[in-house]
Design a protein around this motif. Structure first.
Motif, PDB file in Angstrom:
ATOM      1  N   HIS A  80       0.859  -1.176   0.000  1.00  0.00           N
ATOM      2  CA  HIS A  80       0.000   0.000   0.000  1.00  0.00           C
ATOM      3  C   HIS A  80       0.903   1.237   0.000  1.00  0.00           C
ATOM      4  O   HIS A  80       1.694   1.412   0.919  1.00  0.00           O
ATOM      5  CB  HIS A  80      -0.882  -0.010   1.263  1.00  0.00           C
ATOM      6  CG  HIS A  80      -2.046   0.932   1.204  1.00  0.00           C
ATOM      7  ND1 HIS A  80      -2.769   1.270   2.316  1.00  0.00           N
ATOM      8  CD2 HIS A  80      -2.616   1.582   0.166  1.00  0.00           C
ATOM      9  CE1 HIS A  80      -3.750   2.104   1.964  1.00  0.00           C
ATOM     10  NE2 HIS A  80      -3.676   2.294   0.670  1.00  0.00           N
ATOM     11  N   ALA A  81       0.806   2.026  -1.027  1.00  0.00           N
ATOM     12  CA  ALA A  81       1.657   3.220  -1.092  1.00  0.00           C
ATOM     13  C   ALA A  81       1.067   4.194  -2.092  1.00  0.00           C
ATOM     14  O   ALA A  81       0.383   3.807  -3.041  1.00  0.00           O
ATOM     15  CB  ALA A  81       3.084   2.855  -1.514  1.00  0.00           C
ATOM     16  N   ARG A  82       1.343   5.481  -1.829  1.00  0.00           N
ATOM     17  CA  ARG A  82       1.028   6.485  -2.831  1.00  0.00           C
ATOM     18  C   ARG A  82       2.238   6.660  -3.723  1.00  0.00           C
ATOM     19  O   ARG A  82       3.376   6.584  -3.274  1.00  0.00           O
ATOM     20  CB  ARG A  82       0.697   7.819  -2.147  1.00  0.00           C
ATOM     21  CG  ARG A  82      -0.770   8.024  -1.976  1.00  0.00           C
ATOM     22  CD  ARG A  82      -1.137   9.320  -1.299  1.00  0.00           C
ATOM     23  NE  ARG A  82      -2.052   9.028  -0.203  1.00  0.00           N
ATOM     24  CZ  ARG A  82      -3.282   8.566  -0.386  1.00  0.00           C
ATOM     25  NH1 ARG A  82      -3.760   8.372  -1.603  1.00  0.00           N
ATOM     26  NH2 ARG A  82      -4.060   8.296   0.648  1.00  0.00           N
ATOM     27  N   PRO A 137      -7.566   0.048 -12.151  1.00  0.00           N
ATOM     28  CA  PRO A 137      -6.826   0.553 -13.310  1.00  0.00           C
ATOM     29  C   PRO A 137      -5.864  -0.486 -13.874  1.00  0.00           C
ATOM     30  O   PRO A 137      -5.352  -1.333 -13.142  1.00  0.00           O
ATOM     31  CB  PRO A 137      -6.056   1.751 -12.745  1.00  0.00           C
ATOM     32  CG  PRO A 137      -6.117   1.637 -11.267  1.00  0.00           C
ATOM     33  CD  PRO A 137      -7.275   0.777 -10.916  1.00  0.00           C
ATOM     34  N   VAL A 138      -5.652  -0.397 -15.182  1.00  0.00           N
ATOM     35  CA  VAL A 138      -4.741  -1.335 -15.840  1.00  0.00           C
ATOM     36  C   VAL A 138      -3.323  -1.132 -15.297  1.00  0.00           C
ATOM     37  O   VAL A 138      -2.638  -2.091 -14.936  1.00  0.00           O
ATOM     38  CB  VAL A 138      -4.796  -1.139 -17.370  1.00  0.00           C
ATOM     39  CG1 VAL A 138      -3.783  -2.035 -18.072  1.00  0.00           C
ATOM     40  CG2 VAL A 138      -6.215  -1.434 -17.872  1.00  0.00           C
ATOM     41  N   LEU A 139      -2.890   0.121 -15.259  1.00  0.00           N
ATOM     42  CA  LEU A 139      -1.634   0.467 -14.593  1.00  0.00           C
ATOM     43  C   LEU A 139      -1.981   1.447 -13.473  1.00  0.00           C
ATOM     44  O   LEU A 139      -2.866   2.284 -13.642  1.00  0.00           O
ATOM     45  CB  LEU A 139      -0.645   1.110 -15.574  1.00  0.00           C
ATOM     46  CG  LEU A 139      -0.180   0.208 -16.732  1.00  0.00           C
ATOM     47  CD1 LEU A 139       0.696   1.011 -17.713  1.00  0.00           C
ATOM     48  CD2 LEU A 139       0.581  -1.009 -16.231  1.00  0.00           C
ATOM     49  N   ALA A 140      -1.284   1.327 -12.359  1.00  0.00           N
ATOM     50  CA  ALA A 140      -1.664   2.054 -11.144  1.00  0.00           C
ATOM     51  C   ALA A 140      -1.832   3.544 -11.411  1.00  0.00           C
ATOM     52  O   ALA A 140      -1.057   4.160 -12.147  1.00  0.00           O
ATOM     53  CB  ALA A 140      -0.609   1.834 -10.066  1.00  0.00           C
ATOM     54  N   GLN A 141      -2.849   4.118 -10.786  1.00  0.00           N
ATOM     55  CA  GLN A 141      -3.142   5.552 -10.904  1.00  0.00           C
ATOM     56  C   GLN A 141      -2.988   6.178  -9.530  1.00  0.00           C
ATOM     57  O   GLN A 141      -3.911   6.143  -8.732  1.00  0.00           O
ATOM     58  CB  GLN A 141      -4.583   5.768 -11.386  1.00  0.00           C
ATOM     59  CG  GLN A 141      -4.947   5.030 -12.654  1.00  0.00           C
ATOM     60  CD  GLN A 141      -4.715   5.858 -13.905  1.00  0.00           C
ATOM     61  OE1 GLN A 141      -4.362   7.024 -13.818  1.00  0.00           O
ATOM     62  NE2 GLN A 141      -4.896   5.249 -15.057  1.00  0.00           N
ATOM     63  N   GLY A 142      -1.813   6.673  -9.237  1.00  0.00           N
ATOM     64  CA  GLY A 142      -1.631   7.427  -8.000  1.00  0.00           C
ATOM     65  C   GLY A 142      -1.362   6.594  -6.773  1.00  0.00           C
ATOM     66  O   GLY A 142      -0.781   7.068  -5.800  1.00  0.00           O
ATOM     67  N   LYS A 143      -1.801   5.333  -6.796  1.00  0.00           N
ATOM     68  CA  LYS A 143      -1.680   4.519  -5.588  1.00  0.00           C
ATOM     69  C   LYS A 143      -1.475   3.058  -6.008  1.00  0.00           C
ATOM     70  O   LYS A 143      -2.037   2.623  -7.014  1.00  0.00           O
ATOM     71  CB  LYS A 143      -2.986   4.647  -4.800  1.00  0.00           C
ATOM     72  CG  LYS A 143      -2.856   4.471  -3.302  1.00  0.00           C
ATOM     73  CD  LYS A 143      -4.187   4.783  -2.615  1.00  0.00           C
ATOM     74  CE  LYS A 143      -4.229   4.123  -1.254  1.00  0.00           C
ATOM     75  NZ  LYS A 143      -5.487   4.284  -0.543  1.00  0.00           N
ATOM     76  N   VAL A 144      -0.691   2.340  -5.220  1.00  0.00           N
ATOM     77  CA  VAL A 144      -0.599   0.883  -5.404  1.00  0.00           C
ATOM     78  C   VAL A 144      -1.271   0.231  -4.216  1.00  0.00           C
ATOM     79  O   VAL A 144      -1.211   0.738  -3.101  1.00  0.00           O
ATOM     80  CB  VAL A 144       0.858   0.397  -5.550  1.00  0.00           C
ATOM     81  CG1 VAL A 144       1.429   0.798  -6.894  1.00  0.00           C
ATOM     82  CG2 VAL A 144       1.726   0.918  -4.405  1.00  0.00           C
ATOM     83  N   ARG A 145      -1.901  -0.941  -4.462  1.00  0.00           N
ATOM     84  CA  ARG A 145      -2.752  -1.526  -3.421  1.00  0.00           C
ATOM     85  C   ARG A 145      -2.424  -2.970  -3.079  1.00  0.00           C
ATOM     86  O   ARG A 145      -3.064  -3.560  -2.231  1.00  0.00           O
ATOM     87  CB  ARG A 145      -4.214  -1.392  -3.834  1.00  0.00           C
ATOM     88  CG  ARG A 145      -4.667   0.057  -3.935  1.00  0.00           C
ATOM     89  CD  ARG A 145      -6.147   0.170  -4.269  1.00  0.00           C
ATOM     90  NE  ARG A 145      -6.582   1.558  -4.251  1.00  0.00           N
ATOM     91  CZ  ARG A 145      -6.465   2.390  -5.286  1.00  0.00           C
ATOM     92  NH1 ARG A 145      -5.927   1.972  -6.418  1.00  0.00           N
ATOM     93  NH2 ARG A 145      -6.878   3.643  -5.189  1.00  0.00           N
ATOM     94  N   PHE A 146      -1.462  -3.562  -3.754  1.00  0.00           N
ATOM     95  CA  PHE A 146      -0.962  -4.877  -3.305  1.00  0.00           C
ATOM     96  C   PHE A 146       0.431  -5.089  -3.878  1.00  0.00           C
ATOM     97  O   PHE A 146       0.808  -4.427  -4.854  1.00  0.00           O
ATOM     98  CB  PHE A 146      -1.916  -6.025  -3.693  1.00  0.00           C
ATOM     99  CG  PHE A 146      -1.987  -6.335  -5.173  1.00  0.00           C
ATOM    100  CD1 PHE A 146      -1.193  -7.329  -5.747  1.00  0.00           C
ATOM    101  CD2 PHE A 146      -2.866  -5.647  -6.008  1.00  0.00           C
ATOM    102  CE1 PHE A 146      -1.276  -7.632  -7.103  1.00  0.00           C
ATOM    103  CE2 PHE A 146      -2.956  -5.935  -7.368  1.00  0.00           C
ATOM    104  CZ  PHE A 146      -2.157  -6.933  -7.912  1.00  0.00           C
TER     105      PHE A 146
END
Lengths: 264, 797
Positions: free
Chosen positions: B50-52, B104-113
């Protein structure tokens, strides 16, 4: 994997020369640990020094009261050697239970002992039999060779060339496999012979170690029940998703008992 | 011209046609395909759960050798590319729709796993693409993770999606709460039970792969992909992600090396390479390595459940209450939302006459890879719950575990049987499969075997599971009313060639199941054509008109039924042609396995006579009948199918180490009519192997920071041959009443029925240790700690 230079020297001297010249070089024999690490990009050597062209590193022979096994000897060769079976059947048994067929057909004794993976089989046998490690520059007693997780007495420009196993009166090996990797979760190699009574534990701790309380108990009375009263301390043993340190400590006692039974 | 050919129709154990290709290394998989000018993709993936994303610096990476292009979420947003969709909308208890965050297909602003895709690198070679990915500098602002459902629901938990602070996707229910509560108020016994259904990592032998290919001269996009359902991928990706009309988008799923559900879903990599191939105007291949498979293939199961069963004095079930939390992971995978609802809670009656059931299911977002259907999908979770609960109830009421099952079974004379949780079962005979399995496993002789094992220092246990499942999915109108965004019919085309060989086009997809043989047997049985002369074509949207693919044990029940309908049309037309050729009335034409006969005469025509006439229409009623002999049928099932049966496991526990060994496994399944007994046996054995894997071996583990600890074969215990027991398979058939073949499905029964049988056996083995339940997987360490903790109490007794 990342790109690297590849060398295939024909002599130990040439191999040492290459190794001394490049501190980022890696020695490869069977490659069963190194190649997966390279493929995962966990290791980035500048060059690989492939020992497979060095004939002097191969073979199993009886020398006096010892069995000398060349560093490049594959596990399958030790497992099926009549010389080993006659002199140290526990060693042949151990080699026949390393990994699977593919591992035994490629992996070598020198690679396994030099790598000193705490969950490997061979360090247990080398220390458990009080063997002597022959290198490109000296001979090292097993008691001095293993120095904890993936660490040995080998110097940067030193290559393991052979292992000399004194023939014991009796020896036995038992292990519990990690259910996923099938590496050793806890193992015990016991022996009685010219190097005294030895009880060596692999897999359970961060490195192979002698269980001195069990050795004392077994020296007093060689019987499966002899170690029953010795409790392995869980402190310092490995703990992971496959088992706690307490579980491994318990297994040490079970495997020691089984190894003694196997030794007879 | 009578030719003697061996019977290859329904019921024959015909050897699998496809195996010569597979076993001799001539299978043709996605990674075997190479397009002219092909380039390679590497996805830069998040190392954090989890990160911005503060910034992405591509400068160094773009200068790396061989790099053709690097894309990030910003590039996709600029092209107005949305996310991959969820295919099933669930509604909350209050009627409002579920929370449906974009994926999103590629992360938008944030990753979640850990594994969330941040950038796509396209380069001339794969190592170059990987090298460049390593040179990308991402500035992450690392956030606390909600790594499991407890963390995600704790006060002040980090929100996986900023606009869903509760981390709840939906809070859904089914059944009658008031009636169920009343049943509990009047119960003599209430058995309460809490359990976890362990999270699994599918691990198909072939990792996922995708090749995007764009032809600017025709403006056509082609995606080669490891999919169980290429038409579904075309529909989802074309309509919802990339805005490409079906007529310009071809999806090919060639040989696929295992799926088990994990290749149903539309994955972001498919959309990314299809989109990027058109951007760079070069074919792009991506093939997952095993690490990516562990990290990014949708996982399975992952439930926490509290259940209560109400019983009367005699052990009759009065009601069942269930509260389940289901992990969705970080995003909603294609069918994720349907699994813990309509594929799980609707199964909670099992094969029992429980009169009233109320189930609540909360779906929870966590910072883990999405969870979706995995062999059995919801039904293993339901079955594990029911069959453990019944065992516990038997023990706590003092009623024999077989007797309590028999007492509550739905009787054969009660079909069709309406359950309190929506489903109506059409047929089944649970008493017979139970009797057969008890006999085959020598249930009566078990105590003697246990006593014998005790002499060797081993604890022997026997466990039973009498299960039912719902598959052959599914009636389109029904699933549509429940929120499915697709119909679940199937398509079959039967093409009889001029000289009598047959090509079948099916919308189902074979990725190991043996369709090329089983489906050919249907044709052989009906039309009298040797299996060798029947070719099954699947997996290409350019060849097969349409289809919904293979999952939920639907290929035969739905896809086979479509073929039957198409063959009905073939036979009807061929009879008219035969009537013309033999100068008879069409009503007098009889057809049996390839021969048309004028009733009561010895005048006959073969299928080949008819097909030749149809394609060379010299003597042909051309005014009334079109030339050619090819028919298409769409078949929409009238109901689910309901396989069921009895699994019995026998285990031995080594007291010193806690190792649980499978010593025997007996499966007696009612899968409806059996087309190929050998293939059914193999399907059941494979499913049982996965069920034993779940029960004894497999555990997906994330740490508290959301790092995948069991991320390789070194730490994730896949079942090996020596972990299994001999699996004895038998069938007992009651026919499905609503499809033309009477088939039910066999692909999932093994994985559904077996886990509770194994755990019931483990608990039985530990019967002297005061153990009520053992969570899966029953690893040696877990069993040893149970024995270790309970031994002193035993000694004191």
């Amino acid at each position: 994997m990342y790109d690297f230079a590849y060398h295939k020297p024909a002599s130990i001297a040439d191999a040492v020369k290459l190794l001394a010249a490049d501190p980022e070089a890696k020695v490869v024999s069977g490659g069963h640990t190194l190649l997966p690490a390279l493929k995962h990009r966990l290791n980035k050597p500048t060059s690989l020094i492939d020992l497979s062209g060095i004939a002097d590193l191969k073979g199993i022979k009886k020398v006096g009261n010892s069995i000398v096994i060349g560093a490049l000897t594959r596990h399958v060769e030790v497992a099926t050697s009549e010389i080993v079976a006659a002199a140290i059947p526990a060693l042949a048994y151990m080699a026949s239970h390393i990994g699977d067929n593919q591992v035994r057909n490629r992996g070598t004794i020198g690679g396994s002992v030099s790598n000193n993976d705490p969950a490997a089989d061979y360090p247990g046998a080398v220390l458990g039999l009080g063997a002597t490690v022959h290198t490109s520059k000296r001979k090292i007693a097993a008691d001095d060779f293993f120095q904890g997780m993936f660490t040995t007495a080998l110097e940067a420009d030193e290559i393991l060339t052979a292992i000399e196993f004194p023939i014991p009166e009796k020896a036995g090996y038992a292990k519990m496999k990690n259910p996923a990797s099938r590496y050793v979760m806890a193992g015990a190699f016991v022996s009685k012979g010219p190097m005294g009574v030895r009880v060596v534990i692999n897999g359970a701790g961060p490195g192979v170690f002698r269980q001195s309380a069990m050795e004392a108990a077994l020296a007093a009375s060689w019987a499966p029940g002899a170690v029953a009263g010795v409790k392995q301390d869980a402190d310092g043993l490995n703990s992971d998703i496959h088992g706690s340190a307490e579980y491994r400590a318990h297994l040490v006692g079970v495997m020691a008992k089984r190894a003694i039974i196997a030794a007879g | 011209m009578d030719t003697i050919i061996p019977f290859e129709g329904i019921g024959a154990s015909v050897r699998r046609k496809e195996d010569l290709r597979f076993l001799s290394g001539r299978g043709h998989y996605t990674d075997d395909i190479n397009r002219p000018g092909q380039t390679y993709a590497w996805f830069l993936r998040s190392p954090h759960a989890h990160a911005r994303i503060r910034a992405i610096d591509l400068a160094a990476a773009r200068a790396m050798p061989g790099v053709i292009a690097i894309f990030t979420g910003e590039d996709m947003a600029a092209d107005k590319i949305g996310g991959v969709p969820c295919g099933w909308q669930i509604h909350n208890k209050d009627g409002s729709p579920m929370a449906e965050p974009p994926h999103p297909v590629l992360a938008q602003g944030k990753v979640r796993f850990v594994g969330d895709a941040v950038a796509l690198v396209v380069a001339t070679t794969r190592p170059q693409a990987r090298d460049a990915a390593e040179a990308i500098i991402v500035d992450y602002d690392v956030l606390p993770a909600a790594a499991d459902m407890h963390q995600a629901q704790a006060p002040g938990a980090p929100a996986v999606h900023d606009d869903i602070p509760s981390n709840i996707c939906y809070d859904w229910h089914i059944g009658d709460k008031a009636t169920t509560d009343a049943a509990f108020a009047n119960a003599k016994h209430v058995v309460k039970f809490e359990l976890v259904n362990n999270r699994l990592i599918p691990n198909a032998m072939e990792p996922r792969a995708a090749i995007g290919d764009y032809d600017p001269t025709t403006d056509e996009h082609t995606l080669y992909t490891t999919s169980q359902n290429p038409h579904v991928i075309r529909l989802l990706m074309g309509a919802f992600v990339l805005n490409i009309p079906e007529s310009k988008l071809r999806v090919v799923a060639p040989d696929v090396g295992g799926g088990f559900g994990s290749k149903i879903f539309h994955y972001i990599e498919e959309a990314a390479v299809t989109w990027a191939a058109a951007k760079v105007n070069l074919p792009i291949k991506w093939t997952a390595d095993r690490t990516e498979s562990f990290m990014t293939d949708a996982h399975g199961r992952d439930h926490i459940t509290q259940a209560e069963l109400a019983l009367d004095e005699e052990g009759t079930f009065l009601g069942l209450r269930v509260v389940t939390q289901a992990n969705m992971g970080a995003y909603l995978s294609t069918f994720a939302t349907s699994v813990p609802t309509y594929l799980y809670a609707t199964l909670l009656a099992g094969c029992y006459q429980t009169p009233t059931i109320y189930a609540q299911v909360k779906a929870v977002f966590t910072n883990t890879v999405p969870v979706d259907a995995y062999r059995g999908a919801g039904r293993p979770e339901a079955t594990f719950l029911i069959e453990r609960l019944v065992d516990v109830a038997a023990r706590e009421t003092g009623i024999d575990k077989i007797a309590i099952r028999r007492k509550n079974f739905i009787r054969p004379d009660q079909f069709p049987y309406q359950t309190p949780v929506a489903l109506q079962y059409d047929s089944g005979d649970y008493f017979s499969t139970l009797d057969m399995a008890m006999k085959a496993s020598d249930w009566a002789g078990f105590e003697a075997r246990r006593a014998e094992a005790a002499k060797q220092g081993k604890l022997r246990g026997i466990g039973i599971s009498t299960y039912l499942e719902a598959c052959g999915i599914a009636p389109s109108a029904v699933v549509g009313a429940l929120g499915a965004r697709a119909g679940l019919y199937e398509v079959g085309v039967i093409r009889v060639h001029p000289t009598g060989s047959v090509t079948v086009l099916t919308g189902t997809h074979s990725h190991g199941q043996g369709h090329e043989t089983t489906l050919a047997q249907l044709v052989s049985d009906r039309l009298g054509v040797p299996v060798a002369n029947v070719d099954i074509v699947h997996g290409d949207t350019a060849k097969v008109p349409f289809g919904m693919g293979t999952y939920g044990s639907r290929s035969l029940a739905v896809g086979g039924s479509a073929m039957v309908k198409a063959m009905d049309k073939i036979v009807a037309k061929a009879k008219r042609i035969a009537a013309h050729l033999m100068e008879a009335d069409v009503a007098d034409i009889e057809f049996d396995r390839g021969t048309f006969r004028v009733a009561g005469t010895d005048k006959t025509k073969s299928l080949t006579d008819i097909s030749l006439a149809a394609y060379v229409p010299h003597n042909y009623p051309i005014e009334e009948i079109e030339p050619g002999l090819e028919e298409t049928a769409f078949y929409d099932p009238k109901n689910f199918t309901y396989p069921g049966g009895c699994h019995i496991a026998e285990v031995e526990i080594e007291i010193e180490t806690g190792i649980v060994s499978m010593v025997n496994f007996t499966a007696v399944d009612d899968v409806g009519r059996v087309i190929n007994p050998m293939i059914v046996e193999g399907q059941v054995q494979g499913g049982v192997a996965q069920g034993i894997g779940q029960a004894l071996l497999e555990a997906c583990v994330y740490d508290a920071q959301g790092q995948l600890i069991s991320g390789s074969m070194m730490d994730y215990t896949m079942p090996r041959a020596d972990d299994l027991a001999p699996v004895s398979v038998a069938t007992h058939t009651t026919l499905c009443t609503h499809n033309p073949l009477g088939v039910k499905g066999c692909g999932e029964v093994g994985a559904i029925g077996s886990p509770p049988a194994v755990i019931n056996a483990v608990v039985d083995a530990l019967r002297d240790y005061g153990v009520r339940h053992v969570e899966m997987p029953a690893t040696p360490a877990k069993i040893w700690s149970i024995i270790h903790a309970n031994a002193p109490r035993m000694a004191a007794e």
